[in-house]
Scaffold this motif. Sequence first.
Motif, PDB file in Angstrom:
ATOM      1  N   PRO A  32       0.823  -1.225   0.000  1.00 55.90           N
ATOM      2  CA  PRO A  32       0.000   0.000   0.000  1.00 55.90           C
ATOM      3  C   PRO A  32       0.851   1.267   0.000  1.00 55.90           C
ATOM      4  O   PRO A  32       0.785   2.082   0.936  1.00 55.90           O
ATOM      5  CB  PRO A  32      -0.826  -0.141   1.272  1.00 55.90           C
ATOM      6  CG  PRO A  32       0.040  -0.926   2.189  1.00 55.90           C
ATOM      7  CD  PRO A  32       0.794  -1.900   1.321  1.00 55.90           C
ATOM      8  N   LYS A  33       1.652   1.446  -1.010  1.00 62.01           N
ATOM      9  CA  LYS A  33       2.528   2.612  -1.119  1.00 62.01           C
ATOM     10  C   LYS A  33       1.798   3.731  -1.849  1.00 62.01           C
ATOM     11  O   LYS A  33       1.330   3.563  -2.976  1.00 62.01           O
ATOM     12  CB  LYS A  33       3.808   2.239  -1.855  1.00 62.01           C
ATOM     13  CG  LYS A  33       4.791   3.387  -2.010  1.00 62.01           C
ATOM     14  CD  LYS A  33       6.023   2.940  -2.783  1.00 62.01           C
ATOM     15  CE  LYS A  33       6.993   4.095  -2.984  1.00 62.01           C
ATOM     16  NZ  LYS A  33       8.187   3.673  -3.776  1.00 62.01           N
ATOM     17  N   ILE A  34       1.705   4.879  -1.201  1.00 60.57           N
ATOM     18  CA  ILE A  34       0.993   6.013  -1.787  1.00 60.57           C
ATOM     19  C   ILE A  34       1.946   6.818  -2.669  1.00 60.57           C
ATOM     20  O   ILE A  34       3.019   7.231  -2.238  1.00 60.57           O
ATOM     21  CB  ILE A  34       0.410   6.920  -0.687  1.00 60.57           C
ATOM     22  CG1 ILE A  34      -0.653   6.165   0.110  1.00 60.57           C
ATOM     23  CG2 ILE A  34      -0.195   8.184  -1.292  1.00 60.57           C
ATOM     24  CD1 ILE A  34      -1.255   6.967   1.251  1.00 60.57           C
ATOM     25  N   ASP A  35       1.533   7.027  -3.933  1.00 62.84           N
ATOM     26  CA  ASP A  35       2.306   7.864  -4.840  1.00 62.84           C
ATOM     27  C   ASP A  35       1.361   8.829  -5.553  1.00 62.84           C
ATOM     28  O   ASP A  35       0.152   8.856  -5.267  1.00 62.84           O
ATOM     29  CB  ASP A  35       3.097   7.016  -5.837  1.00 62.84           C
ATOM     30  CG  ASP A  35       2.214   6.091  -6.656  1.00 62.84           C
ATOM     31  OD1 ASP A  35       0.996   6.358  -6.760  1.00 62.84           O
ATOM     32  OD2 ASP A  35       2.729   5.091  -7.200  1.00 62.84           O
ATOM     33  N   LYS A  36       1.897   9.598  -6.469  1.00 64.72           N
ATOM     34  CA  LYS A  36       1.111  10.635  -7.140  1.00 64.72           C
ATOM     35  C   LYS A  36      -0.063  10.039  -7.907  1.00 64.72           C
ATOM     36  O   LYS A  36      -1.173  10.593  -7.891  1.00 64.72           O
ATOM     37  CB  LYS A  36       2.012  11.431  -8.091  1.00 64.72           C
ATOM     38  CG  LYS A  36       1.303  12.587  -8.786  1.00 64.72           C
ATOM     39  CD  LYS A  36       2.271  13.376  -9.656  1.00 64.72           C
ATOM     40  CE  LYS A  36       1.552  14.511 -10.381  1.00 64.72           C
ATOM     41  NZ  LYS A  36       2.493  15.286 -11.235  1.00 64.72           N
ATOM     42  N   ASP A  37       0.143   8.890  -8.568  1.00 67.05           N
ATOM     43  CA  ASP A  37      -0.938   8.271  -9.340  1.00 67.05           C
ATOM     44  C   ASP A  37      -2.073   7.807  -8.433  1.00 67.05           C
ATOM     45  O   ASP A  37      -3.255   7.976  -8.751  1.00 67.05           O
ATOM     46  CB  ASP A  37      -0.387   7.086 -10.135  1.00 67.05           C
ATOM     47  CG  ASP A  37       0.536   7.525 -11.266  1.00 67.05           C
ATOM     48  OD1 ASP A  37       0.385   8.668 -11.734  1.00 67.05           O
ATOM     49  OD2 ASP A  37       1.417   6.734 -11.654  1.00 67.05           O
ATOM     50  N   VAL A  38      -1.719   7.218  -7.298  1.00 63.40           N
ATOM     51  CA  VAL A  38      -2.732   6.780  -6.337  1.00 63.40           C
ATOM     52  C   VAL A  38      -3.514   7.972  -5.806  1.00 63.40           C
ATOM     53  O   VAL A  38      -4.747   7.940  -5.709  1.00 63.40           O
ATOM     54  CB  VAL A  38      -2.082   6.001  -5.177  1.00 63.40           C
ATOM     55  CG1 VAL A  38      -3.099   5.751  -4.061  1.00 63.40           C
ATOM     56  CG2 VAL A  38      -1.510   4.673  -5.667  1.00 63.40           C
ATOM     57  N   LEU A  39      -2.817   9.041  -5.473  1.00 59.53           N
ATOM     58  CA  LEU A  39      -3.470  10.234  -4.936  1.00 59.53           C
ATOM     59  C   LEU A  39      -4.408  10.871  -5.957  1.00 59.53           C
ATOM     60  O   LEU A  39      -5.496  11.337  -5.616  1.00 59.53           O
ATOM     61  CB  LEU A  39      -2.415  11.249  -4.489  1.00 59.53           C
ATOM     62  CG  LEU A  39      -1.560  10.836  -3.279  1.00 59.53           C
ATOM     63  CD1 LEU A  39      -0.404  11.818  -3.090  1.00 59.53           C
ATOM     64  CD2 LEU A  39      -2.401  10.756  -2.027  1.00 59.53           C
ATOM     65  N   THR A  40      -3.971  10.895  -7.221  1.00 57.42           N
ATOM     66  CA  THR A  40      -4.806  11.487  -8.274  1.00 57.42           C
ATOM     67  C   THR A  40      -6.117  10.732  -8.425  1.00 57.42           C
ATOM     68  O   THR A  40      -7.201  11.330  -8.531  1.00 57.42           O
ATOM     69  CB  THR A  40      -4.053  11.477  -9.614  1.00 57.42           C
ATOM     70  OG1 THR A  40      -2.840  12.238  -9.482  1.00 57.42           O
ATOM     71  CG2 THR A  40      -4.897  12.097 -10.714  1.00 57.42           C
ATOM     72  N   ILE A  41      -6.038   9.415  -8.421  1.00 57.85           N
ATOM     73  CA  ILE A  41      -7.257   8.601  -8.515  1.00 57.85           C
ATOM     74  C   ILE A  41      -8.106   8.764  -7.264  1.00 57.85           C
ATOM     75  O   ILE A  41      -9.337   8.847  -7.326  1.00 57.85           O
ATOM     76  CB  ILE A  41      -6.883   7.128  -8.749  1.00 57.85           C
ATOM     77  CG1 ILE A  41      -6.368   6.956 -10.172  1.00 57.85           C
ATOM     78  CG2 ILE A  41      -8.077   6.210  -8.489  1.00 57.85           C
ATOM     79  CD1 ILE A  41      -5.927   5.563 -10.509  1.00 57.85           C
ATOM     80  N   ALA A  42      -7.463   8.834  -6.098  1.00 57.67           N
ATOM     81  CA  ALA A  42      -8.206   8.986  -4.845  1.00 57.67           C
ATOM     82  C   ALA A  42      -9.022  10.269  -4.831  1.00 57.67           C
ATOM     83  O   ALA A  42     -10.169  10.282  -4.348  1.00 57.67           O
ATOM     84  CB  ALA A  42      -7.250   8.960  -3.666  1.00 57.67           C
ATOM     85  N   VAL A  43      -8.468  11.352  -5.377  1.00 54.46           N
ATOM     86  CA  VAL A  43      -9.209  12.623  -5.430  1.00 54.46           C
ATOM     87  C   VAL A  43     -10.487  12.445  -6.241  1.00 54.46           C
ATOM     88  O   VAL A  43     -11.580  12.855  -5.824  1.00 54.46           O
ATOM     89  CB  VAL A  43      -8.339  13.740  -6.040  1.00 54.46           C
ATOM     90  CG1 VAL A  43      -9.191  14.961  -6.377  1.00 54.46           C
ATOM     91  CG2 VAL A  43      -7.233  14.138  -5.076  1.00 54.46           C
ATOM     92  N   GLU A  44     -10.369  11.823  -7.404  1.00 54.11           N
ATOM     93  CA  GLU A  44     -11.551  11.635  -8.254  1.00 54.11           C
ATOM     94  C   GLU A  44     -12.577  10.735  -7.570  1.00 54.11           C
ATOM     95  O   GLU A  44     -13.785  11.002  -7.610  1.00 54.11           O
ATOM     96  CB  GLU A  44     -11.140  11.025  -9.594  1.00 54.11           C
ATOM     97  CG  GLU A  44     -12.322  10.801 -10.525  1.00 54.11           C
ATOM     98  CD  GLU A  44     -11.909  10.266 -11.884  1.00 54.11           C
ATOM     99  OE1 GLU A  44     -12.792   9.720 -12.597  1.00 54.11           O
ATOM    100  OE2 GLU A  44     -10.725  10.391 -12.244  1.00 54.11           O
ATOM    101  N   VAL A  45     -12.109   9.671  -6.922  1.00 52.18           N
ATOM    102  CA  VAL A  45     -13.016   8.740  -6.250  1.00 52.18           C
ATOM    103  C   VAL A  45     -13.757   9.425  -5.107  1.00 52.18           C
ATOM    104  O   VAL A  45     -14.979   9.278  -4.958  1.00 52.18           O
ATOM    105  CB  VAL A  45     -12.230   7.518  -5.725  1.00 52.18           C
ATOM    106  CG1 VAL A  45     -13.086   6.696  -4.773  1.00 52.18           C
ATOM    107  CG2 VAL A  45     -11.739   6.663  -6.883  1.00 52.18           C
TER     108      VAL A  45
END
Length: 507
Positions: free
Chosen positions: A413-426
């Motif tokens: 479960p490593k948080i990176d920019k791509d994960v954060l970008t998707i999380a914002v949309e979700v």
Amino acid sequence: MAEHIASDFVSWFQSHEGKLDARKMAIADLPGHGRGAVALQDIPKGTVLFTIPRNLTLSTRTSSLPSLMGNGWKSHGLHEGWAGLILCMMWEESRGSQSRWSGYLAILPNAFDTPMFWGEDDLQELQGTAVVDKVGREEAERDYYNKVVPAIESRPDLFPQEKRSTYFSLERYHLMGSRILSRSFHVEPWKGRRTEEDEPQDEDAGADDNAMDVDPEEGSTGPGDAQGDSAQGEGSDEAEELIIETDDDDDDEDREDPADVAMVPMADMLNARFECENAKLFYEERELKMISTKPIKAGEQIWNTYGDPPNSDLLRRYGHVDLVPLRPPLSGLGNPSDVVEVRGDLIVSAASKKVKYDLQERVDWWLEEADDDVFVLQTDCELPQELVSFTRLLLLPKDEWVKTAKKSKLPKPKIDKDVLTIAVEVLEKRLKEYPTTLEEDEKLLAPGSVEQLSLNKKHAVIVRLGEKRILRGALKNVRGKLAASSGPSKKRDRDEEKGGKGKKARK
């Protein structure tokens, strides 16, 4: 509650070998809390408040109905789910004074403020919350028509025609189901050594006295040193905490024996509130004991515990919500145990815009390995590790996906920019699933407005506001991390020097 109803119940309890020290506690109507238990004198920690014989609990083990129905019990599917216990309670009530539990059934509530009994307009107020898909009205009615009605019609000797409209209607079925949902305990059979005293009793007295004790919860312990009329005494070294029946974990439900679900007279008279518990139900070989876990002052309410569930579950099961000061990063009044559920399909939808390959194979693999398509955010407003791991799985390059699938090991479960970008949309999409905004709900609950709301709508607004606060907090948290990961190197250097949340500081 009329005073004579409480006194009649206590008399019934004591006449069936229940033990209650009326000098220490009483059952009373409490403003804002309905019926509850109150301390009449200062009560030390470890005091036995009351004792319940195991054969006085009401379940499919202690009611004689299953044995009277013989093979019909299983042929109608009454050994599965709650339909059997509901029918037992309906049948016991129909017997009036002939039932061993008549004095107990008479004090149980006849109305609930739970969503099971709400109209469609009120249910619409819960749109977007975790409550909507868990009310279970359709499933309950399917059991009623497919199991209970055929069973009733097959035995007119047990279910006389003249009693059916009064005691065996769909309305009564829902009422009994709600009594179980809000008041039942999980009581497993006693697995200790059988003695001659544990022989089955007569039919009216219920089933085997040995059958109604509880298996100790792993790691649980009995109460501490007692004072006065205390837990210390014969068999106290075997006392263990009894578990209130919950239905939060579907896997646990799949493994649960429905016969373990039991109504426990007197124990279910206690109310509960967030982190207020000062008494718990424990068991010994032949009886259950309610024991104080903290000192209780005269005049104080005696609280059991529901395990501090979120307001969505409190409303669905009990018809009320908790409002106490929230902890950082949230503020205001709410339930510190609130949660919000995020469906996996929202993540798949957002991730599919970032990749050129089909995600179905990865989704199927995740469901096989992790068996979870709903992710739960709590009031710390952090992304759940499972959500991060699932997002990373969807974004893995093809070669890494092949290696991951071969090893049957979930991505870290490593948080990176791509994960954060998707999380914002979700998170933004999840917030749009409610019929109102956070600000609109806050206005509805403001002084001058909240008084105009019906009780149902007020509860619905409190539940959805609690969920929105978590989503808004998580969104703020994610956006902050995304800005930090996308900012200029000088900004990251300053963050690191201050011990902030720069990329290096998070390692």
